[in-house]
Enzyme design. Sequence first.
Site, short mmCIF file in Angstrom:
data_model
loop_
_atom_site.label_atom_id
_atom_site.label_comp_id
_atom_site.label_asym_id
_atom_site.label_seq_id
_atom_site.Cartn_x
_atom_site.Cartn_y
_atom_site.Cartn_z
N ASP A 49 -24.07 23.14 7.94
CA ASP A 49 -25.39 23.25 8.56
C ASP A 49 -25.87 24.69 8.52
O ASP A 49 -25.25 25.58 9.12
CB ASP A 49 -25.29 22.76 10.02
CG ASP A 49 -26.65 22.53 10.66
OD1 ASP A 49 -27.66 22.95 10.07
OD2 ASP A 49 -26.71 21.92 11.73
N ASP A 50 -26.96 24.94 7.80
CA ASP A 50 -27.56 26.27 7.67
C ASP A 50 -26.71 27.25 6.87
O ASP A 50 -26.90 28.46 6.97
CB ASP A 50 -27.85 26.89 9.06
CG ASP A 50 -28.97 26.21 9.80
OD1 ASP A 50 -29.54 25.23 9.28
OD2 ASP A 50 -29.30 26.65 10.93
N CYS A 89 -33.11 20.53 9.20
CA CYS A 89 -32.03 19.55 9.43
C CYS A 89 -32.41 18.08 9.28
O CYS A 89 -31.88 17.39 8.41
CB CYS A 89 -31.46 19.77 10.84
SG CYS A 89 -30.83 21.42 11.13
N ARG A 93 -31.20 15.56 6.15
CA ARG A 93 -30.16 14.54 6.32
C ARG A 93 -30.66 13.15 5.98
O ARG A 93 -29.93 12.33 5.40
CB ARG A 93 -29.63 14.61 7.76
CG ARG A 93 -28.83 15.86 8.00
CD ARG A 93 -28.71 16.27 9.47
NE ARG A 93 -28.37 17.68 9.49
CZ ARG A 93 -27.12 18.16 9.36
NH1 ARG A 93 -26.11 17.31 9.24
NH2 ARG A 93 -26.89 19.45 9.35
N LYS A 146 -22.30 16.19 12.91
CA LYS A 146 -23.71 16.19 13.30
C LYS A 146 -24.45 15.03 12.64
O LYS A 146 -24.37 14.84 11.42
CB LYS A 146 -24.35 17.52 12.90
CG LYS A 146 -25.84 17.61 13.20
CD LYS A 146 -26.39 18.98 12.85
CE LYS A 146 -27.89 19.05 13.08
NZ LYS A 146 -28.44 20.38 12.83
N HIS A 148 -28.15 13.81 13.81
CA HIS A 148 -29.53 14.32 13.84
C HIS A 148 -30.55 13.39 13.19
O HIS A 148 -31.56 13.84 12.63
CB HIS A 148 -29.61 15.71 13.23
CG HIS A 148 -30.62 16.57 13.96
ND1 HIS A 148 -30.81 17.90 13.70
CD2 HIS A 148 -31.50 16.27 14.96
CE1 HIS A 148 -31.75 18.39 14.48
NE2 HIS A 148 -32.19 17.41 15.26
N SER A 171 -28.51 18.94 16.94
CA SER A 171 -28.11 20.33 16.71
C SER A 171 -27.36 20.90 17.92
O SER A 171 -27.64 20.57 19.07
CB SER A 171 -29.32 21.20 16.41
OG SER A 171 -29.88 20.87 15.16
N HIS A 251 -24.77 26.59 11.90
CA HIS A 251 -25.98 26.62 12.74
C HIS A 251 -25.64 27.35 14.04
O HIS A 251 -24.58 27.16 14.62
CB HIS A 251 -26.39 25.17 13.02
CG HIS A 251 -27.72 25.00 13.67
ND1 HIS A 251 -27.97 25.40 14.97
CD2 HIS A 251 -28.87 24.43 13.23
CE1 HIS A 251 -29.21 25.08 15.29
NE2 HIS A 251 -29.78 24.50 14.24
N ASP A 303 -27.12 21.62 4.31
CA ASP A 303 -28.37 20.88 4.58
C ASP A 303 -29.62 21.68 4.28
O ASP A 303 -30.70 21.11 4.11
CB ASP A 303 -28.41 20.35 6.01
CG ASP A 303 -28.51 21.45 7.06
OD1 ASP A 303 -28.17 22.62 6.76
OD2 ASP A 303 -28.93 21.15 8.20
N ASN A 304 -29.53 22.98 4.24
CA ASN A 304 -30.66 23.86 3.90
C ASN A 304 -30.16 25.29 3.84
O ASN A 304 -28.97 25.54 4.01
CB ASN A 304 -31.81 23.74 4.92
CG ASN A 304 -31.38 23.81 6.36
OD1 ASN A 304 -31.48 22.83 7.11
ND2 ASN A 304 -30.89 24.95 6.81
N LYS A 324 -34.04 29.11 5.49
CA LYS A 324 -34.33 27.87 6.21
C LYS A 324 -35.79 27.77 6.62
O LYS A 324 -36.40 28.73 7.06
CB LYS A 324 -33.44 27.80 7.46
CG LYS A 324 -33.68 26.60 8.35
CD LYS A 324 -32.74 26.62 9.55
CE LYS A 324 -32.99 25.42 10.46
NZ LYS A 324 -32.03 25.37 11.58
#
Length: 482
Positions: A49-50, A89, A93, A146, A148, A171, A251, A303-304, A324
């Site tokens: 994540d991130d 996010c 996803r 996660k 989300h 998150s 994240h 994810d990004n 992001k």
Amino acid sequence: MIKSLSLIYINMNHIGSILFLMFISVNCELYGQTVKLENQPNFIIIFADDLGYGDLSTYGHPSIETPNLDRMASEGQKWTNFYVGASVCTPSRAALLTGRLPIRSGMTSNKVRVLFPNSVNGLPADEITLAEQLKEVGYGTACIGKWHLGHKKEYLPTNNGFDYYFGIPYSNDMDNLAKLKSKEEYEKFWHNRSNIKSENFNVPLMRNTNIIERPANQNTITRRYTEEAISYIRKNKDSPFFLYLAHNLPHIPLFASKEFLGTSRRGIYGDVIEEIDYGVGQIISALKEEGLTNNTIVVFTSDNGPWLSFKADGGSAGLLKAGKGMTWEGGMRVPGIFWSPTKIKPGLISDIGTTMDLFTTFSHMAGVSIPNDRIIDGVDLSATLLRSEPSDRDEVLYYRGSDLYAMRVGSFKAHFITEGEYGMYGERQLHEPPLLYNLNHDPSEKYNIAERHPEVLEKIRAAVKKHESGLVIGRDLLIERN
């Protein structure tokens, strides 16, 4: 005599064909025919994540050490042009799990970036997830980490094709007990490290549909996700499985187990990445111990891009621009590592791929038909993965919310709209003519070459027109909140 032997040979061939057909089972489903094959590969997707394009040592980071991911990349395929379906996010996803642009499912919005604890909706029931696809041909499925895509019971993984769920449903910075009301309070809170305590974030840890811990102890969450993943692998080693391991980190807020805290040269952010890398190594070791490496495909991606406004607590996109929330390369181009010792042909892949392609690729590998009652944006990458043939993907669409900001065709990318990180780094700008970059020559998007290549812009405009001609935009499901 020869004639009799020929008849016997023909009959034996006929019997062999019958036996082969008995070896597969055919299911007629609502959206097409599915075929269950023997020796279906297991699939593991590890989703950070991130984490930015430049945050792994195999992608050039000078002070974060990721030996297990580096080994995966050297033994498998490292993709240098791998993209997500959105730069934040929830829509990202949704894109991965459905193989569809989030604009189609309503999992994106121009007004609300992601789902929150007071959101009403989640992933629509009529969307087909990769887990639902694979269950059609007998796969066991688990989501760890996660989610989300909706925290209410009807939207949780267990209602979207997953047999088992263990994780935080959104998150890890949400349910902040500080109740920040202004930008000034927000910045003051986040830039004071003493505020970053696990108990300050009242996020729930769930097993299936039950909350088992609140607030979740995030100091140990990465380790516990890895342990759950390994436990699932060992319990399900005798039948095909799909494991979706979606880490809540890196994240913000950042947390690491005591064994990793303060051990990297990159500070707390590096500690987090190196603990994730260690967990990847443990998972690979478990596969080897259980004799599963020859029939398991492991993917690692993010994810990004990195959340740049958090400075040293955010990551790096390396030589790519921005991060992001944005549609510059740093927001949507991410690491993409594929590993399977006897299936994936090792190499450095500079062709284009996206997380949406996992839906189509894994469906084909498992022997399940692609739904024919909707547009699927993913393409089949199996020829590239298995034989290093050229990728069938030549285009990338860069959506921010419900608006198309940019498009890549081949090596060229046109920006129709640019905007900073949620309004923090510049106003929204419309470009006519669009900005144009050759990403093979200029991956940092520094040199606008629109004046020199009007014919390229026309080609990209035609591709946009073709895409939009058949586009049905889903109802904005993120905007509705309690």
